[in-house]
Motif scaffolding. Structure first.
Motif, PDB file in Angstrom:
ATOM      1  N   UNK A   9      27.169 -26.550 -11.676  1.00 17.12           N
ATOM      2  CA  UNK A   9      26.023 -26.845 -10.830  1.00 17.12           C
ATOM      3  C   UNK A   9      26.438 -27.524  -9.527  1.00 17.12           C
ATOM      4  N   UNK A  10      27.504 -28.294  -9.602  1.00 18.61           N
ATOM      5  CA  UNK A  10      27.994 -28.881  -8.357  1.00 18.61           C
ATOM      6  C   UNK A  10      29.489 -29.114  -8.467  1.00 18.61           C
ATOM      7  N   UNK A  11      30.153 -29.167  -7.303  1.00 21.38           N
ATOM      8  CA  UNK A  11      31.596 -29.344  -7.346  1.00 21.38           C
ATOM      9  C   UNK A  11      31.924 -30.620  -8.119  1.00 21.38           C
ATOM     10  N   UNK A  12      32.980 -30.583  -8.877  1.00 21.26           N
ATOM     11  CA  UNK A  12      33.389 -31.766  -9.613  1.00 21.26           C
ATOM     12  C   UNK A  12      32.932 -31.726 -11.051  1.00 21.26           C
ATOM     13  N   UNK A  13      31.895 -30.956 -11.295  1.00 23.50           N
ATOM     14  CA  UNK A  13      31.355 -30.921 -12.651  1.00 23.50           C
ATOM     15  C   UNK A  13      32.353 -30.303 -13.622  1.00 23.50           C
ATOM     16  N   UNK A 258      30.544 -23.796  -6.465  1.00 24.65           N
ATOM     17  CA  UNK A 258      31.776 -23.483  -5.748  1.00 24.65           C
ATOM     18  C   UNK A 258      32.708 -22.499  -6.432  1.00 24.65           C
ATOM     19  N   UNK A 259      32.568 -22.361  -7.745  1.00 23.31           N
ATOM     20  CA  UNK A 259      33.495 -21.509  -8.486  1.00 23.31           C
ATOM     21  C   UNK A 259      33.529 -20.076  -7.996  1.00 23.31           C
ATOM     22  N   UNK A 260      32.423 -19.628  -7.420  1.00 18.56           N
ATOM     23  CA  UNK A 260      32.369 -18.241  -6.974  1.00 18.56           C
ATOM     24  C   UNK A 260      33.376 -17.975  -5.848  1.00 18.56           C
ATOM     25  N   UNK A 261      33.740 -19.009  -5.106  1.00 16.60           N
ATOM     26  CA  UNK A 261      34.734 -18.817  -4.040  1.00 16.60           C
ATOM     27  C   UNK A 261      36.078 -18.389  -4.620  1.00 16.60           C
ATOM     28  N   UNK A 262      36.391 -18.909  -5.792  1.00 19.67           N
ATOM     29  CA  UNK A 262      37.654 -18.553  -6.439  1.00 19.67           C
ATOM     30  C   UNK A 262      37.611 -17.083  -6.843  1.00 19.67           C
ATOM     31  N   UNK A 288      39.342 -25.853   3.413  1.00 14.94           N
ATOM     32  CA  UNK A 288      40.590 -26.498   3.010  1.00 14.94           C
ATOM     33  C   UNK A 288      40.816 -26.277   1.506  1.00 14.94           C
ATOM     34  N   UNK A 289      41.812 -25.443   1.144  1.00 21.08           N
ATOM     35  CA  UNK A 289      41.979 -25.076  -0.268  1.00 21.08           C
ATOM     36  C   UNK A 289      42.291 -26.257  -1.186  1.00 21.08           C
ATOM     37  N   UNK A 295      37.823 -30.954  -5.333  1.00 24.71           N
ATOM     38  CA  UNK A 295      36.389 -31.174  -5.520  1.00 24.71           C
ATOM     39  C   UNK A 295      35.855 -30.364  -6.724  1.00 24.71           C
ATOM     40  N   UNK A 296      36.390 -29.175  -6.885  1.00 24.47           N
ATOM     41  CA  UNK A 296      35.913 -28.303  -7.965  1.00 24.47           C
ATOM     42  C   UNK A 296      36.323 -28.832  -9.340  1.00 24.47           C
ATOM     43  N   UNK A 297      37.556 -29.304  -9.388  1.00 25.57           N
ATOM     44  CA  UNK A 297      38.108 -29.719 -10.671  1.00 25.57           C
ATOM     45  C   UNK A 297      37.806 -31.189 -10.961  1.00 25.57           C
TER      46      UNK A 297
END
Ligand code: GDP
Length: 298
Positions: A9-13, A258-262, A288-289, A295-297
């Motif tokens: 639902x949000x980055x970091x989750x 954000x996962x969809x960017x991967x 910025x990768x 942020x994602x992880x």
């Protein structure tokens, strides 16, 4: 790995889902890999990418004890590895004007992104002209005029319902005479009538090539990151109807999936030129990768 339904639902989750940092080390076995894969899918990475990422994480680690911070670190490194090749700013060319065609479905953030980009280019000392090519939506033209005024950039318009290709032609001719550095052309985003849209975009390209055979120099596809897997579908569709050269991912602030960017990077490898991180004119950032992976992880 705890099972939590609202993953992504949000980055970091994703990081939080991986569990407590002080949890005891666990053996990286098939069950753990399966849960990890499930988490990645829930975080919007898509099945193919989730499978590949999980396999890469397993390599050299399978059967060994791993702590949550180590797993998180491995995941961040893997995400950064996938994202690094696509993190590229929009290329600038000496051609005057450089023609930037902006495509995407309505609501993706095209207008806002054009305003933000115009403002950034202007701040970098470039003269910019915007063409309001979505001539069928009066509201879209109005919005673009507002953004143009904010950015201090002229917006060329045509009467409602008139031919976008003819506006694009006039705009390019004028931008050329005026010696503008960049011409950004907004386009319609009615995917409901794909055939129409395809013909409309093809005609714009055909007509501007009469003025400059090398145009458009960039075709930016604007994607709303919160649409998750739908963004993948939009890339597939738009690549069929336009020669997409790069992506701008919007709405990565707040609740972005954000996962969809991967998944996008893994599947298409199209450059991500910038990310939208809010509704204000300065809310456009380079991609910025490393920051993204972190942020994602979490
Ligand atoms: P268009 O129909 O594709 O031209 O989309 P708009 O540019 O009008 O944007 C649709 C909505 O998304 C508007 O309410 C914008 O303020 C909002 N929006 C656009 N980009 C972003 C972004 O990066 N973050 C957030 N939070 N909202 C955005």
């Amino acid at each position: 790995v705890p099972d939590m339904p609202d993953a992504g639902q949000r980055p970091g989750l994703l990081g939080r889902m991986l569990g407590r940092s002080d949890a005891p080390r666990r053996v990286l076995d098939d069950a753990m890999l399966e849960s990890l894969e499930e988490l990645l899918i829930q975080a919007d990475m898509g099945v193919e990418t989730a499978v590949r990422v999980t396999a890469n994480i397993a390599e050299g680690r399978f059967g060994k004890r791993i702590s949550t911070p180590e797993l998180r670190e491995a995941l961040a490194a893997e995400v950064a590895r996938i994202m690094t090749p696509v993190a590229r700013p929009m290329p600038l060319y000496p051609t005057k004007p450089q023609v930037v065609l902006v495509v995407g479905v309505n609501g993706s953030g095209k207008t806002t992104t054009i305003g933000k980009l115009a403002s950034q280019f202007k701040a970098a000392g470039k003269s910019v002209v915007i063409a309001a090519g979505d001539t069928f939506r009066a509201a879209a033209v109005e919005q673009l005029q507002i953004w143009g005024a904010r950015a201090g950039v002229p917006v060329l318009t045509a009467p409602e319902g008139s031919d976008p290709a003819s506006l694009a032609f006039d705009a390019l001719t004028k931008a050329r005479v005026d010696g503008a550095d960049l011409l950004m052309i907004d386009t319609a985003g009615r995917l409901q009538n794909r055939q129409d849209l395809m013909e409309e975009l093809a005609k714009i390209v055909r007509v501007i090539r009469k003025v400059d055979p090398t145009a458009p120099h960039n075709t930016l596809l604007v994607l709303d990151a919160t649409t998750g897997q739908n963004a993948l579908l939009q890339v597939e569709i738009f690549r069929k109807i336009a020669d997409v050269s790069g992506l701008v991912m919007t709405k990565l602030d707040g609740t972005a999936k954000g996962g969809v960017l991967v998944a996008l990077a893994d599947k298409f490898g199209l450059p991500i030129h910038a990310i939208g991180v809010g509704e204000q004119i300065d809310d456009l950032a380079p991609f910025d990768p490393e920051d993204f992976a972190r942020a994602l992880v979490g």
